[in-house]
Scaffold this active site. Structure first.
Site, short mmCIF file in Angstrom:
data_model
loop_
_atom_site.label_atom_id
_atom_site.label_comp_id
_atom_site.label_asym_id
_atom_site.label_seq_id
_atom_site.Cartn_x
_atom_site.Cartn_y
_atom_site.Cartn_z
N ASP A 168 1.54 0.65 1.48
CA ASP A 168 1.65 -0.16 0.27
C ASP A 168 0.69 -1.35 0.35
O ASP A 168 0.59 -2.15 -0.58
CB ASP A 168 3.11 -0.58 -0.03
CG ASP A 168 3.72 -1.40 1.08
OD1 ASP A 168 3.09 -1.59 2.13
OD2 ASP A 168 4.87 -1.87 0.88
N SER A 169 -0.09 -1.43 1.47
CA SER A 169 -1.24 -2.33 1.52
C SER A 169 -2.22 -1.95 0.40
O SER A 169 -3.14 -2.71 0.09
CB SER A 169 -1.93 -2.25 2.88
OG SER A 169 -2.17 -0.91 3.25
N ASP A 225 4.15 5.04 2.02
CA ASP A 225 5.11 3.93 2.06
C ASP A 225 6.00 3.95 0.83
O ASP A 225 5.50 4.09 -0.30
CB ASP A 225 4.34 2.60 2.02
CG ASP A 225 4.21 1.96 3.38
OD1 ASP A 225 5.05 2.23 4.27
OD2 ASP A 225 3.27 1.16 3.55
N LYS A 262 7.40 6.23 4.97
CA LYS A 262 7.63 5.10 5.87
C LYS A 262 8.46 4.06 5.14
O LYS A 262 8.19 3.79 3.96
CB LYS A 262 6.30 4.50 6.34
CG LYS A 262 6.48 3.24 7.19
CD LYS A 262 5.23 2.85 7.96
CE LYS A 262 4.20 2.10 7.17
NZ LYS A 262 4.66 0.84 6.57
N GLU A 319 10.48 0.08 5.74
CA GLU A 319 10.57 -1.10 6.60
C GLU A 319 12.03 -1.41 6.93
O GLU A 319 12.91 -1.27 6.08
CB GLU A 319 9.93 -2.31 5.88
CG GLU A 319 8.44 -2.13 5.65
CD GLU A 319 7.76 -3.36 5.04
OE1 GLU A 319 8.42 -4.42 4.90
OE2 GLU A 319 6.57 -3.26 4.70
N GLU A 332 4.68 -3.87 13.77
CA GLU A 332 3.67 -4.77 13.19
C GLU A 332 3.90 -6.21 13.65
O GLU A 332 5.05 -6.67 13.75
CB GLU A 332 3.71 -4.70 11.65
CG GLU A 332 2.70 -5.64 11.01
CD GLU A 332 2.41 -5.39 9.54
OE1 GLU A 332 2.98 -4.45 8.96
OE2 GLU A 332 1.59 -6.17 8.99
O1 KIV Z 1 0.98 -0.88 4.18
C1 KIV Z 1 0.37 -0.63 5.24
O2 KIV Z 1 -0.84 -0.36 5.27
C2 KIV Z 1 1.14 -0.66 6.47
C3 KIV Z 1 0.37 -0.71 7.75
C4 KIV Z 1 -0.24 -2.03 7.91
C5 KIV Z 1 1.20 -0.33 8.91
O3 KIV Z 1 2.32 -0.71 6.44
#
Ligand code: KIV
Length: 259
Positions: free
Chosen positions: A43-44, A82, A112, A114, A181
């Site tokens: 989600d980056s 994510d 993924k 959190e 992280e």
């Molecule tokens: O959103 C993302 O790119 C991430 C990574 C930094 C692990 O969660």
């Protein structure tokens, strides 16, 4: 060979594992061809491609859109997406519905999410419903408001112990891998020795089983990259130079020429 979550998990203690993010088909194809076993549609995306200041505004629809593109570019890598903020926290039902859409509609191989010990019931429910889960502990960007900023975790004894409990809880809940992280290096290394699935670090030192970088940081496309990120190319400069040359050629008539 197509990577699966169990095959990825089996890399623990066999090799150091390189993971990268991707957000579109073109870059995902190149990363896949380079032999990276797991591509994360992080989600980056919000910071790298959509111009948001944090990951908080990213929607499930945006993740589905970009995940589909990445899936279309990939043949071998495991594609993990994510679940964005507030698409899994409200209830286990919400998490299953959101994660299910990532697999059914976008073709992701896994999701993924959190959170540590407190997220274990959600991870267990997803896994029991056939959805492989990569856990994410330590600095949690979706909790940036609650954490009071992007701060290194595990610096006190209490916080280090909690992180160890987090890692064990998500492992027991069935996560096939754990992203760590922004965590003190010694704590990340201890976690890595204490669990049987691969830990993938970002800003968590060299003691993890693998590392993940945001592709924009690696390629030199991020104006202010985080201090831990190694830049392997300077694409901002390359793109600026190319665009400037194109503009000058069009203005002078050198491109397309012939007229
Ligand atoms: O959103 C993302 O790119 C991430 C990574 C930094 C692990 O969660």
């Amino acid at each position: 060979m197509k990577w699966t979550a169990p095959k990825f998990a089996a890399l623990k203690n066999k090799q150091r594992i390189a993971v990268l993010t991707a957000y579109d088909a073109a870059i995902a194809r190149l990363i896949d061809e380079a032999g990276i076993p797991l591509i994360l549609v992080g989600d980056s995306l919000g910071n790298t491609a959509l111009g948001y200041a944090t990951t908080l505004p990213v929607t499930l629809e945006e993740m589905l859109h970009h995940t589909s593109a990445v899936v279309r570019g990939v043949q071998s890598a495991l594609v993990v997406t994510d679940l964005p903020f507030l698409t899994y926290q409200a209830s286990i039902e919400q998490a299953i519905t959101s994660a299910g859409r990532c697999l059914k509609e976008a073709g992701a191989d896994a999701v993924k999410i959190e959170g540590g010990e407190f997220r274990a019931p959600t991870i267990r429910a997803l896994v029991e419903n056939g959805i492989p889960v990569m856990a994410h502990i330590g600095l949690l960007p979706q909790s940036v408001r609650a954490m009071g900023g992007y701060k290194i975790q595990g610096k006190t004894e209490d916080s280090a112990k909690q992180l160890l409990r987090d890692a064990k809880a998500v492992e027991h809940a069935g996560a096939f891998s754990v992203v760590i992280e922004g965590t003190a290096a010694d704590v990340a290394a201890e976690i890595t020795k204490s669990i049987s699935v691969p830990t993938i670090g970002i800003g968590a030192g060299s003691g993890c089983d693998g590392q993940v970088l945001v592709i924009n940081d690696l390629l030199g496309l991020t104006p202010k990259p985080p201090p831990f990120a190694k830049q392997y190319a300077k694409l901002s400069e390359t793109i600026r130079t190319a665009v400037d040359a194109y503009r000058r050629d069009v203005e002078s008539g050198a491109f397309p020429g012939g007229g």
